[in-house]
Design a protein around this motif. Structure first.
Motif, mmCIF file in Angstrom:
data_model
loop_
_atom_site.group_PDB
_atom_site.id
_atom_site.type_symbol
_atom_site.label_atom_id
_atom_site.label_comp_id
_atom_site.label_asym_id
_atom_site.label_seq_id
_atom_site.Cartn_x
_atom_site.Cartn_y
_atom_site.Cartn_z
ATOM 1 N N VAL A 104 2.896 -9.136 -1.152
ATOM 2 C CA VAL A 104 3.040 -9.567 0.233
ATOM 3 C C VAL A 104 2.385 -10.924 0.462
ATOM 4 C CG1 VAL A 104 2.358 -9.047 2.616
ATOM 5 C CG2 VAL A 104 3.264 -7.232 1.139
ATOM 6 N N ALA A 105 1.217 -11.122 -0.119
ATOM 7 C CA ALA A 105 0.454 -12.353 0.126
ATOM 8 C C ALA A 105 1.024 -13.559 -0.597
ATOM 9 C CB ALA A 105 -1.000 -12.151 -0.291
ATOM 10 N N THR A 106 1.800 -13.342 -1.650
ATOM 11 C CA THR A 106 2.255 -14.461 -2.480
ATOM 12 C C THR A 106 3.755 -14.699 -2.446
ATOM 13 O OG1 THR A 106 2.369 -12.982 -4.397
ATOM 14 C CG2 THR A 106 0.307 -14.196 -4.054
ATOM 15 N N ASN A 107 4.529 -13.770 -1.912
ATOM 16 C CA ASN A 107 5.976 -13.946 -1.866
ATOM 17 C C ASN A 107 6.352 -14.752 -0.621
ATOM 18 O OD1 ASN A 107 8.748 -13.810 -1.839
ATOM 19 N ND2 ASN A 107 8.881 -11.585 -1.988
ATOM 20 N N PRO A 108 6.840 -15.974 -0.784
ATOM 21 C CA PRO A 108 7.162 -16.799 0.393
ATOM 22 C C PRO A 108 8.252 -16.195 1.266
ATOM 23 C CG PRO A 108 8.014 -17.806 -1.623
ATOM 24 C CD PRO A 108 7.120 -16.700 -2.051
ATOM 25 N N GLU A 109 9.118 -15.354 0.694
ATOM 26 C CA GLU A 109 10.176 -14.728 1.485
ATOM 27 C C GLU A 109 9.586 -13.769 2.520
ATOM 28 O OE1 GLU A 109 13.214 -15.493 1.436
ATOM 29 O OE2 GLU A 109 13.598 -16.487 -0.478
ATOM 30 N N VAL A 110 8.490 -13.110 2.166
ATOM 31 C CA VAL A 110 7.838 -12.194 3.100
ATOM 32 C C VAL A 110 7.212 -12.968 4.253
ATOM 33 C CG1 VAL A 110 6.015 -10.467 3.376
ATOM 34 C CG2 VAL A 110 7.427 -10.467 1.309
ATOM 35 N N GLN B 272 -4.988 -9.704 9.177
ATOM 36 C CA GLN B 272 -5.317 -8.281 9.110
ATOM 37 C C GLN B 272 -4.339 -7.530 8.213
ATOM 38 O OE1 GLN B 272 -6.133 -6.291 12.847
ATOM 39 N NE2 GLN B 272 -5.673 -4.270 11.966
ATOM 40 N N VAL B 273 -3.069 -7.896 8.270
ATOM 41 C CA VAL B 273 -2.072 -7.266 7.392
ATOM 42 C C VAL B 273 -2.477 -7.423 5.929
ATOM 43 C CG1 VAL B 273 0.268 -7.517 6.467
ATOM 44 C CG2 VAL B 273 -0.083 -7.355 8.937
ATOM 45 N N LEU B 274 -2.868 -8.633 5.549
ATOM 46 C CA LEU B 274 -3.241 -8.870 4.153
ATOM 47 C C LEU B 274 -4.462 -8.050 3.755
ATOM 48 C CD1 LEU B 274 -2.634 -12.721 3.767
ATOM 49 C CD2 LEU B 274 -1.085 -10.809 3.309
ATOM 50 N N GLU B 275 -5.409 -7.913 4.674
ATOM 51 C CA GLU B 275 -6.580 -7.097 4.375
ATOM 52 C C GLU B 275 -6.204 -5.614 4.271
ATOM 53 O OE1 GLU B 275 -9.727 -7.975 3.583
ATOM 54 O OE2 GLU B 275 -8.831 -9.975 3.515
ATOM 55 N N ASP B 276 -5.344 -5.155 5.163
ATOM 56 C CA ASP B 276 -4.936 -3.743 5.140
ATOM 57 C C ASP B 276 -4.105 -3.430 3.902
ATOM 58 O OD1 ASP B 276 -6.238 -3.386 7.521
ATOM 59 O OD2 ASP B 276 -4.421 -3.475 8.770
ATOM 60 N N GLU C 239 4.193 2.713 2.857
ATOM 61 C CA GLU C 239 2.873 2.421 3.435
ATOM 62 C C GLU C 239 2.722 0.930 3.721
ATOM 63 O OE1 GLU C 239 -0.501 4.182 1.482
ATOM 64 O OE2 GLU C 239 0.751 5.781 0.662
ATOM 65 N N VAL C 240 3.215 0.099 2.814
ATOM 66 C CA VAL C 240 3.133 -1.344 3.019
ATOM 67 C C VAL C 240 3.946 -1.747 4.244
ATOM 68 C CG1 VAL C 240 3.604 -3.617 2.022
ATOM 69 C CG2 VAL C 240 2.737 -1.770 0.563
ATOM 70 N N ARG C 241 5.128 -1.161 4.385
ATOM 71 C CA ARG C 241 5.981 -1.497 5.527
ATOM 72 C C ARG C 241 5.341 -1.068 6.847
ATOM 73 N NH1 ARG C 241 11.015 -3.319 4.199
ATOM 74 N NH2 ARG C 241 11.636 -3.062 2.014
ATOM 75 N N VAL C 242 4.658 0.058 6.833
ATOM 76 C CA VAL C 242 3.981 0.511 8.047
ATOM 77 C C VAL C 242 2.888 -0.478 8.449
ATOM 78 C CG1 VAL C 242 2.427 2.267 8.976
ATOM 79 C CG2 VAL C 242 4.508 2.959 7.777
ATOM 80 N N VAL C 243 2.124 -0.948 7.483
ATOM 81 C CA VAL C 243 1.069 -1.920 7.762
ATOM 82 C C VAL C 243 1.653 -3.185 8.388
ATOM 83 C CG1 VAL C 243 -0.546 -3.527 6.654
ATOM 84 C CG2 VAL C 243 -0.596 -1.101 6.056
#
Length: 430
Positions: A232-238, A421-425, A396-400
């Motif tokens: 999530v943190a590294t994919n530019p598409e996200v 906060q998303v990245l931390e969660d 779980e990732v999608r819920v966050v």
């Protein structure tokens, strides 16, 4: 999601279980003829999230399997999957057949010991029926066991309210509407035009959550890489999908109606939003929630061309006392003929590609959507689908992320604060 969520939803929507039984012969004594004993009565339970359109199929099945009683247990999307996690952990309470939506499938295929391998009941013979990537989704992460048979796929389109577009001075013809938004950036531009018209009681879109999901699902790589690392943190598409989804919020284009919530359902009936991400199963959901809006809805292609949102598999937990019968029911419910029937009645699009060029599918239309060529639209979307790797904690990732989008929409955080906060969660998901 597979609502349906209507099925389908998701926020999203999917499918469940069933069974069959064998007859027993009676014995005789002292050379006297005796009548055969009736077949043992077997009750199969099917665990679903929403209406999968199976009830008519159950009745058809029981005509040739009169000793089989089928009972559906239907709960809300998240409750269904969360309950299944708990029931597997405690080895109690699972149905004979359980439906699992694509966002959760990796969670359960990572637990092959909790489900029956459907190969032992001969269902591996069905492999040639399926889209290859759909078949692969149902295989165990360890050893390639066949743990689930696919029901539907969620090829994407965009549903829109023609009456609201007309009030906003926008085109209403589906081909002209599709030309408004070849990209997501152009979709937002169209939203600005709709907002400028100030149509009473209506926003451009329901909420940013499903828009985000659609954009990510169109990317070659989503929330996980092939090695099951969360990216999530590294994919530019996200991040691009995050920014564009929040742009809808910042420009006040959303109705702030979270998918599959009671207010969202009411929003369909009241015409509270003009567009909605529309995987095939969503068409059935719209018809159910907006019964008085026949002819007001239509369907156009989605920005970006295609993608997938939703779709389900049917699985047999080890807890089932009748796994053979449950597997036989799954075989019946997912047959080519029955996937076609359910599509025409409920809108869930088949995961069997041989049907995509079948005239009965290609030429299928629905009066509710202004005779939109639903069969052709979703066949083309399904053919254009490119599979995306799904990780073990995908749901779980999608819920966050969805929670983060919700905090922005509710004014509790800025997009940057919510993203942090998303990245931390996400880091806490193991």
């Amino acid at each position: 999601m597979t609502p349906r969520i209507r099925r389908l939803a998701v926020p999203l929507l999917t499918a469940s279980l069933l069974a069959v039984t064998a007859a027993c012969g009676g014995g005789g004594g002292d050379g006297a003829d005796t009548a055969a004993k009736p077949a043992e009565k077997i009750k199969l339970t099917v665990g679903l999230f929403g209406d999968f359109g199976f009830k008519p199929l159950y009745e058809e099945y029981k005509k040739t399997h009169p000793n089989i009683e089928i009972s559906e247990n239907v709960t809300q999307f998240n409750d269904h999957h969360n309950n299944l996690v708990k029931r597997l952990a405690t080895n109690a309470g699972a149905a004979d057949v359980e439906a699992v939506e694509v966002g959760y499938i990796s969670t359960f295929t990572a637990q092959p010991g909790k489900f029956h391998d459907l190969k032992q009941f001969g269902l591996d013979r069905r492999q040639g029926d399926y889209l290859d990537w759909k078949w692969q989704q149902g295989l165990g992460k360890q050893g390639g066991q066949l743990l689930g048979l696919g029901t539907d796929v969620g090829g994407l389109a965009m549903c829109y309210r023609k009456d609201l577009f007309e009030k906003a001075g926008l085109p209403t013809d589906r081909d002209e509407v599709a030309e408004l938004w070849p990209t997501w950036e152009r979709y937002i531009e169209t939203g600005r035009k709709f907002a400028a018209a100030d149509v009473a009681g209506a926003k451009f879109v329901d909420s940013p959550g499903e828009i985000f999901r659609a954009m990510v699902n169109q990317a070659p790589t989503g929330l996980y890489d092939q090695q099951d690392n969360i990216i999530v943190a590294t994919n530019p598409e996200v991040k691009k999908a995050w920014d564009l989804s929040n742009q809808l919020t910042s420009e006040k284009l959303t109705a702030k109606l979270a998918a599959f919530s009671p207010p969202w359902n009411t929003g369909f009936a009241k015409g509270a939003f003009a567009t909605i991400i529309c995987p095939a199963w969503m068409t059935g959901y719209i018809q159910e929630q907006a019964k008085d809006a026949a002819g007001k809805w239509d369907i156009a292609t989605v920005p970006g061309g295609s993608g997938n949102s939703g779709g389900s598999h049917l699985m047999v937990p080890k807890q089932s006392k009748h796994p053979k019968e449950a597997a036989e029911l799954i075989d019946f419910l997912t047959s080519k003929e029955n996937q076609a029937k359910v599509f025409k009645e409920e809108g869930t699009f088949p995961s069997i590609p041989a049907l995509y060029d079948d005239p009965s599918i290609q030429n299928f239309t629905k009066d509710f959507f202004g005779d939109a060529p639903i069969g052709k639209i979703y066949s083309e979307a399904a053919k254009a689908l490119k599979p995306q790797h799904l990780g073990p904690k995908e749901a779980e990732v999608r819920v966050v992320i969805g929670d983060g989008l919700g905090r922005v929409e509710q004014g509790k955080q800025t997009p940057d604060q919510a993203w942090a906060q998303v990245l931390e969660d996400v880091k806490k998901i193991k």
